[in-house]
Design a protein around this motif. Structure first.
Motif: not given
Length: 216
Positions: A48, A52, A55-56, A197, A200
């Protein structure tokens, strides 16, 4: 400029590549030091990671290029930077009366699941997000912090965990959370780089209206 060309523009920049590299180095180091129950758990985390991280990095680059955040983007360290205040920025949210106003803010219409919110954990503030709202019992749950009562009687002196506190977002508090500022007995310490996390989530913050998140 179309969305696809905007994405392409970002992915071709050195800053985007530097961000990805910094995020990969940090995440791989965390995985190497992690305690996993099985090989499958490590494999799932690694599988994953590209999604991520990309995207971040894209979200951070876009927010920065469009001037949607007052923070400075540190591509080399894959983080946000800002001037740190001399002590925890909790002014206006400390007394019982002030806490009542914090609860009232969260009871307003427009507070939704997925909203990025600040949570005080010991000596620093993290960026968390609402994952459940219980209207009947006047409480909400955040992904990391867990359940928080929004009842006014849950005051500073009545059973509240002083090491975990739901805060009302404002510029100083959200800046501190995004930049990883921390203190020890109100003495400034080296910043803690927020998690992937949190980074993001930081890109969803609408600095002009904290109740209306930006799409990421």
């Amino acid at each position: 400029m179309t969305q696809s060309s905007f994405w392409q523009t970002h992915t071709e920049t050195g800053g985007f590549a530097e961000l990805c590299n910094g995020l990969y180095q940090r995440e791989i180091n965390l995985i190497a030091k992690g305690d996993y129950a099985s090989v499958q758990a490590v494999q799932a985390r690694l599988q994953s990671l590209p999604y991520y991280i990309t995207r971040t990095a894209h979200a951070m680059t876009e927010v920065n290029s469009q001037g949607l955040s007052p923070l400075q983007l540190d591509s080399q360290n894959a983080s946000w930077s800002a001037k740190q205040s001399t002590k925890l920025p909790l002014s206006g949210q400390e007394t019982e009366q002030e806490r009542d106003k914090v609860f009232a803010w969260y009871l307003q219409e427009g507070i939704c699941v997925g909203l990025a919110v600040p949570v005080l954990l010991f000596d620093h503030i993290i960026i968390d997000c609402i994952d459940r709202i219980d209207v009947d019992r006047q409480r909400l749950r955040t992904n990391v912090g867990g359940w928080f009562s929004l009842v006014a009687t849950n005051s500073v002196t009545q059973g509240r965990d002083v090491n975990k506190q739901l805060l009302k977002p404002n510029k100083k508090i959200m800046t501190s959370a995004c930049a990883g500022h921390c203190w020890q007995r109100n003495s400034k310490q080296l910043p803690i780089i927020p998690s992937l996390r949190e980074l993001l989530l930081s890109c969803s913050i609408n600095w002009k209206n904290f109740k209306k998140p930006l799409p990421i």
